[in-house]
Design a protein around this motif. Structure first.
Motif, PDB file in Angstrom:
ATOM      1  N   ASP A 179       0.836  -1.190   0.000  1.00 45.69           N
ATOM      2  CA  ASP A 179       0.000   0.000   0.000  1.00 45.69           C
ATOM      3  C   ASP A 179       0.878   1.249   0.000  1.00 45.69           C
ATOM      4  OD1 ASP A 179      -2.668   1.360   0.482  1.00 45.69           O
ATOM      5  OD2 ASP A 179      -1.500   2.037   2.230  1.00 45.69           O
ATOM      6  N   ALA A 180       0.651   2.158  -0.947  1.00 43.06           N
ATOM      7  CA  ALA A 180       1.476   3.362  -1.089  1.00 43.06           C
ATOM      8  C   ALA A 180       1.435   4.235   0.157  1.00 43.06           C
ATOM      9  CB  ALA A 180       1.037   4.157  -2.319  1.00 43.06           C
ATOM     10  N   ALA A 181       0.261   4.411   0.739  1.00 44.10           N
ATOM     11  CA  ALA A 181       0.148   5.264   1.928  1.00 44.10           C
ATOM     12  C   ALA A 181       0.922   4.660   3.100  1.00 44.10           C
ATOM     13  CB  ALA A 181      -1.315   5.466   2.299  1.00 44.10           C
ATOM     14  N   ASP A 182       0.850   3.345   3.246  1.00 42.18           N
ATOM     15  CA  ASP A 182       1.578   2.670   4.320  1.00 42.18           C
ATOM     16  C   ASP A 182       3.085   2.774   4.094  1.00 42.18           C
ATOM     17  OD1 ASP A 182       1.918   1.205   6.668  1.00 42.18           O
ATOM     18  OD2 ASP A 182       1.737  -0.729   5.641  1.00 42.18           O
ATOM     19  N   PHE A 183       3.520   2.605   2.847  1.00 37.22           N
ATOM     20  CA  PHE A 183       4.942   2.719   2.530  1.00 37.22           C
ATOM     21  C   PHE A 183       5.441   4.127   2.860  1.00 37.22           C
ATOM     22  CE2 PHE A 183       8.640   3.535  -0.054  1.00 37.22           C
ATOM     23  CZ  PHE A 183       9.385   2.381   0.094  1.00 37.22           C
ATOM     24  N   HIS A 184       4.658   5.112   2.482  1.00 32.87           N
ATOM     25  CA  HIS A 184       5.033   6.496   2.756  1.00 32.87           C
ATOM     26  C   HIS A 184       5.162   6.720   4.270  1.00 32.87           C
ATOM     27  CE1 HIS A 184       5.637  10.665   2.646  1.00 32.87           C
ATOM     28  NE2 HIS A 184       4.424  11.088   2.498  1.00 32.87           N
ATOM     29  N   LEU A 185       4.200   6.246   5.022  1.00 33.25           N
ATOM     30  CA  LEU A 185       4.205   6.416   6.472  1.00 33.25           C
ATOM     31  C   LEU A 185       5.388   5.700   7.133  1.00 33.25           C
ATOM     32  CD1 LEU A 185       2.643   7.536   8.943  1.00 33.25           C
ATOM     33  CD2 LEU A 185       1.465   5.344   9.023  1.00 33.25           C
ATOM     34  N   ARG A 186       5.687   4.486   6.687  1.00 34.24           N
ATOM     35  CA  ARG A 186       6.727   3.680   7.341  1.00 34.24           C
ATOM     36  C   ARG A 186       8.141   3.984   6.876  1.00 34.24           C
ATOM     37  NH1 ARG A 186       5.227  -2.182   7.835  1.00 34.24           N
ATOM     38  NH2 ARG A 186       7.308  -2.249   8.747  1.00 34.24           N
ATOM     39  N   PHE A 187       8.280   4.479   5.632  1.00 34.30           N
ATOM     40  CA  PHE A 187       9.625   4.659   5.096  1.00 34.30           C
ATOM     41  C   PHE A 187       9.938   6.076   4.617  1.00 34.30           C
ATOM     42  CE2 PHE A 187       8.850   0.069   4.388  1.00 34.30           C
ATOM     43  CZ  PHE A 187       9.880  -0.426   5.172  1.00 34.30           C
ATOM     44  N   VAL A 188       9.051   6.678   3.842  1.00 38.66           N
ATOM     45  CA  VAL A 188       9.350   7.993   3.262  1.00 38.66           C
ATOM     46  C   VAL A 188       9.320   9.079   4.339  1.00 38.66           C
ATOM     47  CG1 VAL A 188       8.650   9.725   1.566  1.00 38.66           C
ATOM     48  CG2 VAL A 188       8.577   7.294   0.966  1.00 38.66           C
ATOM     49  N   ALA A 189       8.255   9.137   5.131  1.00 36.29           N
ATOM     50  CA  ALA A 189       8.148  10.179   6.160  1.00 36.29           C
ATOM     51  C   ALA A 189       9.312  10.121   7.157  1.00 36.29           C
ATOM     52  CB  ALA A 189       6.805  10.092   6.880  1.00 36.29           C
ATOM     53  N   PRO A 190       9.702   8.931   7.672  1.00 40.82           N
ATOM     54  CA  PRO A 190      10.860   8.900   8.575  1.00 40.82           C
ATOM     55  C   PRO A 190      12.158   9.353   7.897  1.00 40.82           C
ATOM     56  CG  PRO A 190       9.564   6.913   8.853  1.00 40.82           C
ATOM     57  CD  PRO A 190       9.010   7.628   7.653  1.00 40.82           C
ATOM     58  N   SER A 191      12.290   9.079   6.606  1.00 43.15           N
ATOM     59  CA  SER A 191      13.475   9.540   5.869  1.00 43.15           C
ATOM     60  C   SER A 191      13.474  11.052   5.773  1.00 43.15           C
ATOM     61  CB  SER A 191      13.503   8.931   4.464  1.00 43.15           C
ATOM     62  OG  SER A 191      13.597   7.532   4.529  1.00 43.15           O
ATOM     63  N   LEU A 192      12.343  11.625   5.404  1.00 44.00           N
ATOM     64  CA  LEU A 192      12.238  13.080   5.269  1.00 44.00           C
ATOM     65  C   LEU A 192      12.409  13.793   6.609  1.00 44.00           C
ATOM     66  CD1 LEU A 192       9.316  13.323   2.688  1.00 44.00           C
ATOM     67  CD2 LEU A 192      11.779  13.613   2.269  1.00 44.00           C
ATOM     68  N   ALA A 193      12.101  13.105   7.704  1.00 42.09           N
ATOM     69  CA  ALA A 193      12.273  13.696   9.036  1.00 42.09           C
ATOM     70  C   ALA A 193      13.745  13.941   9.368  1.00 42.09           C
ATOM     71  CB  ALA A 193      11.635  12.797  10.097  1.00 42.09           C
ATOM     72  N   LEU A 194      14.666  13.373   8.581  1.00 43.98           N
ATOM     73  CA  LEU A 194      16.096  13.572   8.788  1.00 43.98           C
ATOM     74  C   LEU A 194      16.606  14.846   8.104  1.00 43.98           C
ATOM     75  CD1 LEU A 194      17.349   9.905   8.214  1.00 43.98           C
ATOM     76  CD2 LEU A 194      16.637  10.981  10.362  1.00 43.98           C
ATOM     77  N   CYS A 195      15.777  15.499   7.327  1.00 44.73           N
ATOM     78  CA  CYS A 195      16.185  16.697   6.570  1.00 44.73           C
ATOM     79  C   CYS A 195      16.825  17.802   7.418  1.00 44.73           C
ATOM     80  CB  CYS A 195      15.008  17.258   5.773  1.00 44.73           C
ATOM     81  SG  CYS A 195      14.614  16.296   4.299  1.00 44.73           S
ATOM     82  N   PRO A 196      16.373  18.048   8.653  1.00 41.96           N
ATOM     83  CA  PRO A 196      17.001  19.133   9.421  1.00 41.96           C
ATOM     84  C   PRO A 196      18.502  18.971   9.637  1.00 41.96           C
ATOM     85  CG  PRO A 196      14.931  18.514  10.438  1.00 41.96           C
ATOM     86  CD  PRO A 196      15.201  17.500   9.358  1.00 41.96           C
ATOM     87  N   TRP A 197      19.043  17.773   9.521  1.00 44.54           N
ATOM     88  CA  TRP A 197      20.467  17.550   9.731  1.00 44.54           C
ATOM     89  C   TRP A 197      21.241  17.407   8.434  1.00 44.54           C
ATOM     90  CZ3 TRP A 197      16.727  14.997  12.688  1.00 44.54           C
ATOM     91  CH2 TRP A 197      16.553  15.550  13.958  1.00 44.54           C
ATOM     92  N   MET A 198      20.594  17.674   7.309  1.00 41.09           N
ATOM     93  CA  MET A 198      21.269  17.608   6.025  1.00 41.09           C
ATOM     94  C   MET A 198      21.848  18.979   5.674  1.00 41.09           C
ATOM     95  SD  MET A 198      20.886  14.483   5.098  1.00 41.09           S
ATOM     96  CE  MET A 198      20.683  13.876   6.790  1.00 41.09           C
ATOM     97  N   PRO A 199      23.065  19.007   5.121  1.00 38.27           N
ATOM     98  CA  PRO A 199      23.599  20.295   4.674  1.00 38.27           C
ATOM     99  C   PRO A 199      22.843  20.762   3.423  1.00 38.27           C
ATOM    100  CG  PRO A 199      25.057  18.512   4.011  1.00 38.27           C
ATOM    101  CD  PRO A 199      23.969  17.895   4.860  1.00 38.27           C
ATOM    102  N   GLU A 200      22.893  22.052   3.171  1.00 41.29           N
ATOM    103  CA  GLU A 200      22.229  22.584   1.976  1.00 41.29           C
ATOM    104  C   GLU A 200      22.898  22.052   0.714  1.00 41.29           C
ATOM    105  OE1 GLU A 200      21.468  26.935   0.096  1.00 41.29           O
ATOM    106  OE2 GLU A 200      21.107  26.697   2.251  1.00 41.29           O
ATOM    107  N   ARG A 201      24.222  21.931   0.764  1.00 40.55           N
ATOM    108  CA  ARG A 201      25.013  21.406  -0.344  1.00 40.55           C
ATOM    109  C   ARG A 201      26.022  20.417   0.219  1.00 40.55           C
ATOM    110  NH1 ARG A 201      23.287  23.418  -4.393  1.00 40.55           N
ATOM    111  NH2 ARG A 201      22.791  25.525  -4.925  1.00 40.55           N
TER     112      ARG A 201
END
Length: 189
Positions: free
Chosen positions: A30-52
């Motif tokens: 299920d796409a929504a479940d995949f997004h919730l379990r994998f994509v959203a937790p990945s995107l939650a790491l963005c604050p610690w990524m450098p701009e470049r």
């Protein structure tokens, strides 16, 4: 999440689900479940990524967390390392399809020459201490290592890395994250 990121993440999820059976990427259908379990937790790491900079994803598998991070942080150049050749080919397909600035290696990260990375990520590959050792030969001075960890996972002790912070993310994503900073690097030329 902006429209460009949402559209690219949706395309990524469609491809994972399309190839999942043939490559044994995930049991989720299920796409929504995949997004919730994998994509959203990945995107939650963005604050610690450098701009470049250069992002190393060790044991990238189906592209988590590297692909969502590269989608959301277009200033990063991705280095996705996945030993399994079929999964590495899948990652190359995703990189081409989404026109991501990334390269894919189908080797063990310890076999690669210095990659000069600025941030290292990994998900469910190994204990943080082992991951830090894998990153050490590739990390620039001041590089970060950002690892989602299990609830009971203790911080790693390493002469090359210091624990910068440990956070529990609560933006609808229940995960604990350890963030390490690379101490001075001496590279012989």
């Amino acid at each position: 999440m902006d429209g460009r990121t949402r559209t690219a993440c949706e395309a990524y999820v469609r491809e994972v689900l399309r190839f999942s059976g043939a490559l044994n990427l995930t049991s989720i259908r299920d796409a929504a479940d995949f997004h919730l379990r994998f994509v959203a937790p990945s995107l939650a790491l963005c604050p610690w990524m450098p701009e470049r900079g250069r992002l190393l994803d060790i044991g990238s598998g189906m592209g988590i967390p590297g692909i969502p991070l590269l989608i959301a942080c277009p200033g990063l150049h991705g280095i996705l390392v996945e030993r399994r050749k079929k999964r590495a080919e899948f990652l190359r397909h995703i990189v081409r399809l989404l026109k991501l600035d990334a390269e894919v290696y189908d080797r063990d990260v310890r076999e690669l020459d210095d990659l000069h990375i600025d941030v290292c990520v990994a998900r469910a590959v190994s204990h943080p201490g082992a991951l830090l050792a894998m990153c050490a030969g590739h990390a620039n001075t001041g590089a970060r290592a950002v690892f989602p960890v299990a609830d009971r996972c203790e911080a790693a002790s390493s002469p090359d890395w210091e624990l910068e912070k440990e956070r529990v993310l609560d933006q609808g994503v229940a995960q604990r994250v350890q963030i390490y900073r690379r101490t001075e690097v001496s590279r012989e030329t």
